[in-house]
Motif scaffolding. Sequence first.
Motif, PDB file in Angstrom:
ATOM      1  N   MET A 287      19.982  21.936  23.318  1.00 55.01           N
ATOM      2  CA  MET A 287      20.652  22.960  22.111  1.00 55.01           C
ATOM      3  C   MET A 287      20.295  24.142  22.052  1.00 55.01           C
TER       4      MET A 287
ATOM      5  N   LYS B 199      21.449  26.488  25.181  1.00 56.01           N
ATOM      6  CA  LYS B 199      22.920  26.560  25.074  1.00 56.01           C
ATOM      7  C   LYS B 199      23.380  27.308  23.954  1.00 56.01           C
ATOM      8  N   TYR B 200      22.803  27.373  22.759  1.00 60.29           N
ATOM      9  CA  TYR B 200      23.503  27.796  21.583  1.00 60.29           C
ATOM     10  C   TYR B 200      22.822  28.891  20.978  1.00 60.29           C
ATOM     11  N   TYR B 201      21.555  28.907  21.115  1.00 65.75           N
ATOM     12  CA  TYR B 201      20.493  29.828  20.425  1.00 65.75           C
ATOM     13  C   TYR B 201      19.701  30.732  21.476  1.00 65.75           C
ATOM     14  N   ASN B 202      20.260  31.146  22.501  1.00 68.03           N
ATOM     15  CA  ASN B 202      19.498  31.825  23.674  1.00 68.03           C
ATOM     16  C   ASN B 202      19.297  33.422  23.342  1.00 68.03           C
TER      17      ASN B 202
ATOM     18  N   LEU C  62      19.403  19.541  15.303  1.00 63.92           N
ATOM     19  CA  LEU C  62      20.131  20.776  15.598  1.00 63.92           C
ATOM     20  C   LEU C  62      21.434  20.615  16.246  1.00 63.92           C
ATOM     21  N   LEU C  63      22.275  21.276  15.471  1.00 66.50           N
ATOM     22  CA  LEU C  63      23.720  21.278  16.058  1.00 66.50           C
ATOM     23  C   LEU C  63      24.228  22.556  16.785  1.00 66.50           C
ATOM     24  N   SER C  64      25.338  22.664  17.095  1.00 67.25           N
ATOM     25  CA  SER C  64      25.703  23.912  17.989  1.00 67.25           C
ATOM     26  C   SER C  64      25.947  25.177  17.212  1.00 67.25           C
ATOM     27  N   THR C  65      25.870  25.136  15.706  1.00 61.11           N
ATOM     28  CA  THR C  65      25.652  26.293  15.069  1.00 61.11           C
ATOM     29  C   THR C  65      24.956  25.934  13.667  1.00 61.11           C
TER      30      THR C  65
ATOM     31  N   THR D  53      24.459  22.805  11.035  1.00 58.28           N
ATOM     32  CA  THR D  53      22.987  22.301  11.203  1.00 58.28           C
ATOM     33  C   THR D  53      22.680  21.852   9.820  1.00 58.28           C
TER      34      THR D  53
END
Length: 161
Positions: free
Chosen positions: A33, A36-39, A56-59, A63
């Motif tokens: 996650m 993919k989403y916090y890079n 931990l979710l995609s936003t 979250t």
Amino acid sequence: MSTRSHVIQMSTGGAITSTYIHWDGYPAGVGAMLVKYYNTGELAEEVAALGYASGLLSTLEATRRESHHDSSSIPVESYDSMSDYLKADHMAAEYAYLYHHGWLVYDLVRPSGVGTSHPGWEPVAQAIEREEREQTEPAEVKQLRERIATLERQLQIAEVA
């Protein structure tokens, strides 16, 4: 059963802030996650400033919304240095994640340090590949890897002392 983890941020002066994440802390979970989403460094700072998340979710909004506890009830942890962080009790966390030109993971249970300039840390993608490979290995190979990890841990402890 949960796999706990921390997402940490290191300041330019070496101080550490840390967020506790309760579920899916293994590299193919939280690690994937993060990649993919916090890079980015900015997003890494935001995750490390949460204090607590159930998962931990995609936003960050999702979250926070889906967390079972108010993040203010479990504050962000702070440490003076990486050494202090690694010596601390981590509420049974198994993995720590650090953003440094990409996401790195530290196995708090059996640290390795394969392929990185940060001793004990490895790129998340590499950790995911290693874990997938280990799941298909014969028992004898797993036992040998565990013995090597134990010896490496003892060596690290001896070097610190």
